[in-house]
Design a protein around this motif. Structure first.
Motif, short mmCIF file in Angstrom:
data_model
loop_
_atom_site.label_atom_id
_atom_site.label_comp_id
_atom_site.label_asym_id
_atom_site.label_seq_id
_atom_site.Cartn_x
_atom_site.Cartn_y
_atom_site.Cartn_z
N ARG A 19 0.85 -1.18 0.00
CA ARG A 19 0.00 0.00 0.00
C ARG A 19 0.89 1.24 0.00
O ARG A 19 1.63 1.47 0.96
N LEU A 20 0.82 2.00 -1.07
CA LEU A 20 1.58 3.22 -1.18
C LEU A 20 0.73 4.41 -0.73
O LEU A 20 -0.48 4.44 -0.96
N LEU A 47 1.62 6.05 -16.80
CA LEU A 47 0.53 6.23 -15.85
C LEU A 47 0.08 4.87 -15.32
O LEU A 47 -0.17 3.95 -16.09
N VAL A 48 -0.05 4.78 -14.02
CA VAL A 48 -0.56 3.58 -13.38
C VAL A 48 -2.03 3.75 -13.03
O VAL A 48 -2.88 2.93 -13.37
N ALA A 49 -2.34 4.82 -12.32
CA ALA A 49 -3.70 5.08 -11.90
C ALA A 49 -3.85 6.55 -11.57
O ALA A 49 -2.89 7.21 -11.17
N THR A 68 -5.89 -0.53 -6.69
CA THR A 68 -6.99 0.36 -6.37
C THR A 68 -6.44 1.69 -5.87
O THR A 68 -5.65 1.72 -4.93
N ILE A 69 -6.86 2.76 -6.51
CA ILE A 69 -6.45 4.09 -6.09
C ILE A 69 -7.60 4.73 -5.31
O ILE A 69 -8.77 4.56 -5.65
N SER A 70 -7.25 5.44 -4.27
CA SER A 70 -8.24 6.14 -3.47
C SER A 70 -7.62 7.42 -2.92
O SER A 70 -6.40 7.59 -2.96
N TYR A 79 -3.77 7.12 -2.06
CA TYR A 79 -3.27 5.79 -1.77
C TYR A 79 -3.31 4.93 -3.02
O TYR A 79 -4.13 5.13 -3.91
N LEU A 80 -2.44 3.96 -3.05
CA LEU A 80 -2.47 2.96 -4.10
C LEU A 80 -2.33 1.60 -3.44
O LEU A 80 -1.24 1.24 -2.96
N GLN A 81 -3.42 0.86 -3.40
CA GLN A 81 -3.41 -0.49 -2.88
C GLN A 81 -3.05 -1.43 -4.02
O GLN A 81 -3.76 -1.49 -5.02
N MET A 82 -1.97 -2.15 -3.87
CA MET A 82 -1.47 -3.03 -4.91
C MET A 82 -1.55 -4.46 -4.43
O MET A 82 -0.87 -4.85 -3.46
N ASN A 83 -2.37 -5.25 -5.09
CA ASN A 83 -2.53 -6.65 -4.77
C ASN A 83 -2.06 -7.52 -5.93
O ASN A 83 -1.93 -7.05 -7.06
N SER A 84 -1.84 -8.78 -5.63
CA SER A 84 -1.40 -9.74 -6.65
C SER A 84 -0.23 -9.20 -7.46
O SER A 84 -0.22 -9.24 -8.69
#
Length: 123
Positions: A19-20, A47-49, A68-70, A79-84
């Motif tokens: 999580r960034l 660009l990622v998100a 997921t960006i929020s 925030y950038l939640q990075m999974n998998s």
């Protein structure tokens, strides 16, 4: 005037999560868009998100469904939640924000970048 402070980059195994966070501070009237870019060795920054004020998001096809960006507007933080995570996600991740600053009642836009945080995904 405006500083972006990033955190959360780390070494993680494939399939793991990170999580960034990126917090903006300084002379901020409004932040229109916040986003994340990344740059891998020998490649262009991409660009990622991104997320705009209304909450509408955009994702690169390569991360859609995994990232997921929020944002928290009260904290001027994105925030950038990075999974998998995959080895292909290895890169320096940069926070970006389009910031409006009021000068004599006039909103003046400017683009700011964080210093980058290293994300390394091992296979």
């Amino acid at each position: 005037q405006v500083q972006l402070v990033e955190s959360g980059g780390d070494l993680v195994q494939a399939g793991g999560s990170l999580r960034l966070s990126c917090a903006a501070s300084g002379s901020i009237f409004r932040i229109n868009t916040m986003g994340w870019h990344r740059q891998a060795p020998g490649k262009q920054r991409e660009l990622v998100a991104a997320i705009i004020s209304s909450g509408v998001t955009n994702y690169a096809d390569s991360v859609k469904g995994r990232f997921t960006i929020s944002r928290d507007n009260t904290k001027n933080t994105v925030y950038l939640q990075m999974n998998s995570l995959k080895p292909e996600d290895t890169a320096v991740y940069y926070c970006n924000a389009e910031v409006l600053t009021m000068y004599w009642g006039r909103p003046v836009p400017a683009d700011y970048w964080g210093q980058g945080t290293q994300v390394t995904v091992s296979s």
